[in-house]
Structures are given as structure tokens and as C-alpha cells.
Motif scaffolding. Sequence first.
Motif, PDB file in Angstrom:
ATOM      1  N   ASP A   3     -11.206  95.218  18.433  1.00  0.00           N
ATOM      2  CA  ASP A   3     -10.847  94.407  17.478  1.00  0.00           C
ATOM      3  C   ASP A   3     -11.711  92.945  17.914  1.00  0.00           C
ATOM      4  O   ASP A   3     -11.914  92.558  18.958  1.00  0.00           O
ATOM      5  CB  ASP A   3      -9.397  94.076  17.635  1.00  0.00           C
ATOM      6  N   ALA A   4     -11.743  92.190  16.756  1.00  0.00           N
ATOM      7  CA  ALA A   4     -12.349  91.013  16.930  1.00  0.00           C
ATOM      8  C   ALA A   4     -11.635  89.591  16.188  1.00  0.00           C
ATOM      9  O   ALA A   4     -10.996  90.025  14.944  1.00  0.00           O
ATOM     10  CB  ALA A   4     -13.817  91.002  16.517  1.00  0.00           C
ATOM     11  N   LEU A   5     -11.766  88.631  16.636  1.00  0.00           N
ATOM     12  CA  LEU A   5     -11.205  87.606  15.970  1.00  0.00           C
ATOM     13  C   LEU A   5     -12.079  86.791  15.011  1.00  0.00           C
ATOM     14  O   LEU A   5     -13.140  86.713  14.973  1.00  0.00           O
ATOM     15  CB  LEU A   5     -10.746  86.426  16.792  1.00  0.00           C
ATOM     16  N   GLN A   6     -11.529  86.988  13.477  1.00  0.00           N
ATOM     17  CA  GLN A   6     -12.420  86.402  12.685  1.00  0.00           C
ATOM     18  C   GLN A   6     -11.815  85.212  12.120  1.00  0.00           C
ATOM     19  O   GLN A   6     -10.470  85.109  11.752  1.00  0.00           O
ATOM     20  CB  GLN A   6     -12.347  87.495  11.306  1.00  0.00           C
ATOM     21  N   VAL A   7     -12.569  83.932  12.156  1.00  0.00           N
ATOM     22  CA  VAL A   7     -11.942  82.700  11.813  1.00  0.00           C
ATOM     23  C   VAL A   7     -12.793  82.031  10.464  1.00  0.00           C
ATOM     24  O   VAL A   7     -13.772  82.261  10.374  1.00  0.00           O
ATOM     25  CB  VAL A   7     -12.293  81.877  12.929  1.00  0.00           C
ATOM     26  N   ALA A   8     -11.945  81.110   9.870  1.00  0.00           N
ATOM     27  CA  ALA A   8     -12.955  80.664   8.769  1.00  0.00           C
ATOM     28  C   ALA A   8     -12.093  79.306   8.434  1.00  0.00           C
ATOM     29  O   ALA A   8     -10.939  79.150   8.808  1.00  0.00           O
ATOM     30  CB  ALA A   8     -12.632  81.457   7.354  1.00  0.00           C
ATOM     31  N   GLY A   9     -12.601  78.272   7.956  1.00  0.00           N
ATOM     32  CA  GLY A   9     -12.195  76.889   7.922  1.00  0.00           C
ATOM     33  C   GLY A   9     -13.022  75.920   7.440  1.00  0.00           C
ATOM     34  O   GLY A   9     -14.301  76.198   7.061  1.00  0.00           O
ATOM     35  N   SER A  10     -12.708  74.538   7.517  1.00  0.00           N
ATOM     36  CA  SER A  10     -13.264  73.666   7.139  1.00  0.00           C
ATOM     37  C   SER A  10     -13.062  72.315   7.804  1.00  0.00           C
ATOM     38  O   SER A  10     -11.871  72.494   8.212  1.00  0.00           O
ATOM     39  CB  SER A  10     -13.274  73.428   5.526  1.00  0.00           C
ATOM     40  N   PHE A  11     -13.859  71.448   7.839  1.00  0.00           N
ATOM     41  CA  PHE A  11     -13.361  70.044   8.357  1.00  0.00           C
ATOM     42  C   PHE A  11     -14.220  68.912   7.452  1.00  0.00           C
ATOM     43  O   PHE A  11     -15.476  69.136   7.033  1.00  0.00           O
ATOM     44  CB  PHE A  11     -13.455  69.935   9.760  1.00  0.00           C
ATOM     45  N   SER A  12     -13.899  67.832   7.431  1.00  0.00           N
ATOM     46  CA  SER A  12     -14.796  66.719   6.897  1.00  0.00           C
ATOM     47  C   SER A  12     -14.086  65.427   7.766  1.00  0.00           C
ATOM     48  O   SER A  12     -12.976  65.396   8.148  1.00  0.00           O
ATOM     49  CB  SER A  12     -14.237  66.397   5.422  1.00  0.00           C
ATOM     50  N   TYR A  13     -15.118  64.397   7.812  1.00  0.00           N
ATOM     51  CA  TYR A  13     -15.024  63.213   8.341  1.00  0.00           C
ATOM     52  C   TYR A  13     -15.802  62.121   7.790  1.00  0.00           C
ATOM     53  O   TYR A  13     -16.813  62.610   7.115  1.00  0.00           O
ATOM     54  CB  TYR A  13     -15.137  63.410   9.875  1.00  0.00           C
ATOM     55  N   VAL A  14     -15.250  60.826   7.892  1.00  0.00           N
ATOM     56  CA  VAL A  14     -16.117  59.835   7.396  1.00  0.00           C
ATOM     57  C   VAL A  14     -17.093  59.325   8.540  1.00  0.00           C
ATOM     58  O   VAL A  14     -16.534  58.886   9.695  1.00  0.00           O
ATOM     59  CB  VAL A  14     -15.238  58.781   6.997  1.00  0.00           C
ATOM     60  N   GLY A  15     -18.283  59.341   8.311  1.00  0.00           N
ATOM     61  CA  GLY A  15     -19.428  58.863   9.273  1.00  0.00           C
ATOM     62  C   GLY A  15     -19.564  57.445   9.456  1.00  0.00           C
ATOM     63  O   GLY A  15     -18.712  56.853   8.760  1.00  0.00           O
TER      64      GLY A  15
ATOM     65  N   ALA B  21     -16.469  82.102  11.631  1.00  0.00           N
ATOM     66  CA  ALA B  21     -16.974  82.531  12.910  1.00  0.00           C
ATOM     67  C   ALA B  21     -16.417  84.001  12.953  1.00  0.00           C
ATOM     68  O   ALA B  21     -15.189  84.008  13.019  1.00  0.00           O
ATOM     69  CB  ALA B  21     -16.418  81.565  13.900  1.00  0.00           C
ATOM     70  N   ASP B  22     -17.390  84.942  13.573  1.00  0.00           N
ATOM     71  CA  ASP B  22     -16.834  86.416  13.733  1.00  0.00           C
ATOM     72  C   ASP B  22     -17.646  87.091  14.494  1.00  0.00           C
ATOM     73  O   ASP B  22     -18.350  86.415  15.294  1.00  0.00           O
ATOM     74  CB  ASP B  22     -16.710  87.130  12.095  1.00  0.00           C
ATOM     75  N   GLU B  23     -17.970  88.423  14.240  1.00  0.00           N
ATOM     76  CA  GLU B  23     -18.661  89.199  15.339  1.00  0.00           C
ATOM     77  C   GLU B  23     -20.361  88.759  15.236  1.00  0.00           C
ATOM     78  O   GLU B  23     -21.157  89.112  15.738  1.00  0.00           O
ATOM     79  CB  GLU B  23     -18.498  90.673  14.890  1.00  0.00           C
ATOM     80  N   ASN B  24     -20.611  88.177  13.967  1.00  0.00           N
ATOM     81  CA  ASN B  24     -21.887  87.686  13.777  1.00  0.00           C
ATOM     82  C   ASN B  24     -22.181  86.253  14.001  1.00  0.00           C
ATOM     83  O   ASN B  24     -23.149  85.517  13.968  1.00  0.00           O
ATOM     84  CB  ASN B  24     -22.123  87.703  12.272  1.00  0.00           C
ATOM     85  N   GLY B  25     -21.246  85.502  14.674  1.00  0.00           N
ATOM     86  CA  GLY B  25     -21.404  84.083  15.516  1.00  0.00           C
ATOM     87  C   GLY B  25     -20.818  83.281  14.469  1.00  0.00           C
ATOM     88  O   GLY B  25     -20.207  83.383  13.390  1.00  0.00           O
ATOM     89  N   PHE B  26     -20.957  81.887  14.758  1.00  0.00           N
ATOM     90  CA  PHE B  26     -20.785  80.881  14.099  1.00  0.00           C
ATOM     91  C   PHE B  26     -21.614  80.390  13.032  1.00  0.00           C
ATOM     92  O   PHE B  26     -22.962  80.294  13.157  1.00  0.00           O
ATOM     93  CB  PHE B  26     -20.430  79.579  15.063  1.00  0.00           C
ATOM     94  N   GLN B  27     -20.893  80.518  11.512  1.00  0.00           N
ATOM     95  CA  GLN B  27     -22.038  80.164  10.582  1.00  0.00           C
ATOM     96  C   GLN B  27     -21.407  79.172   9.639  1.00  0.00           C
ATOM     97  O   GLN B  27     -20.797  79.198   8.762  1.00  0.00           O
ATOM     98  CB  GLN B  27     -21.957  81.570   9.715  1.00  0.00           C
ATOM     99  N   PRO B  28     -22.035  77.687  10.030  1.00  0.00           N
ATOM    100  CA  PRO B  28     -21.446  76.636   9.127  1.00  0.00           C
ATOM    101  C   PRO B  28     -22.217  76.159   8.056  1.00  0.00           C
ATOM    102  O   PRO B  28     -23.468  76.837   8.031  1.00  0.00           O
ATOM    103  CB  PRO B  28     -21.962  75.580  10.401  1.00  0.00           C
ATOM    104  N   GLN B  29     -21.901  75.656   7.091  1.00  0.00           N
ATOM    105  CA  GLN B  29     -22.446  75.297   5.863  1.00  0.00           C
ATOM    106  C   GLN B  29     -21.979  73.949   5.460  1.00  0.00           C
ATOM    107  O   GLN B  29     -20.908  73.580   5.685  1.00  0.00           O
ATOM    108  CB  GLN B  29     -22.176  76.248   4.817  1.00  0.00           C
ATOM    109  N   GLY B  30     -22.972  73.201   5.315  1.00  0.00           N
ATOM    110  CA  GLY B  30     -22.860  71.711   4.802  1.00  0.00           C
ATOM    111  C   GLY B  30     -23.957  71.151   3.980  1.00  0.00           C
ATOM    112  O   GLY B  30     -25.072  71.665   4.255  1.00  0.00           O
ATOM    113  N   ALA B  31     -23.840  70.210   3.030  1.00  0.00           N
ATOM    114  CA  ALA B  31     -24.632  69.735   2.415  1.00  0.00           C
ATOM    115  C   ALA B  31     -25.807  69.089   3.176  1.00  0.00           C
ATOM    116  O   ALA B  31     -27.028  68.840   2.898  1.00  0.00           O
ATOM    117  CB  ALA B  31     -24.328  68.650   1.225  1.00  0.00           C
ATOM    118  N   HIS B  32     -25.438  68.387   4.205  1.00  0.00           N
ATOM    119  CA  HIS B  32     -26.231  67.736   5.240  1.00  0.00           C
ATOM    120  C   HIS B  32     -26.760  68.443   6.337  1.00  0.00           C
ATOM    121  O   HIS B  32     -27.611  67.897   7.196  1.00  0.00           O
ATOM    122  CB  HIS B  32     -25.371  66.674   5.640  1.00  0.00           C
ATOM    123  N   ILE B  33     -26.674  69.765   6.229  1.00  0.00           N
ATOM    124  CA  ILE B  33     -27.056  70.560   7.305  1.00  0.00           C
ATOM    125  C   ILE B  33     -28.397  71.343   6.732  1.00  0.00           C
ATOM    126  O   ILE B  33     -28.366  71.822   5.981  1.00  0.00           O
ATOM    127  CB  ILE B  33     -26.063  71.721   7.783  1.00  0.00           C
TER     128      ILE B  33
END
Length: 103
Positions: free
Chosen positions: A63-75, A87-99
Motif C-alpha cells: 500500500d502507498a499513501l496518496q495525498v492531494a491538496g492545496s494551499f495559498s498565502y499572501v506574499g 503526492a503519491d508513488e510518483n513523488g510530489f507534483q505541485p502546480q501553480g501559476a507562479h511555478i
Amino acid sequence: MKCILVFACLSLALCLAAPAPEAEIVNLASEVNADSYNYNFETSDGTKQEQHGSLKNLGPEEDALQVAGSFSYVGDDGQTYSITYVADENGFQPQGAHIPQAP
């Protein structure tokens, strides 16, 4: 004149070194089960985060832990930055307009 300049420099240094006001939690919820969890929170400074995770069966006795989520902050620039991720067996996969995206 020299004393005024020294006083002004010390005053500026103290102002810049002053700690930022602490954020307070304005919303918080969580649920933890044997095979999954979820939580979310929001703070008074505009920070928000939510996440959920569950066990994913990858095969017999694996078994593997599969995680999904989001966060936001004011810079510091006043702009709100938002990230969604998996974040799953393929690693951490972030997405964002500034990335930056790979070519």
C-alpha cells in the motif's frame, strides 16, 4: 547632527527587526480514519490549506499513501500565491501559476 543620524539608523533597524504580528486560526477542521484523513484550516493573514490522503493498493501486501491538496498565502508583495499538489508513488507534483514549467 551625528547623534541624529545614529538615532535615525537605530530606529530604522529596530522597526525592521520588529516581529510581524502572529496570525490566528479562524477555521480548522480535521478527520482521521484508519485508511484516510482530511483537514483544512484558514488563518487571519489569508493563509489557507486543505489536504486529504488515503491508502492506495499497489499490489499484494503493498500500500502507498496518496495525498492531494492545496494551499495559498499572501506574499510579501501582496500577491496571493496558490499551489495544488498530488503526492503519491510518483513523488510530489505541485502546480501553480507562479511555478515555472519544464519545457
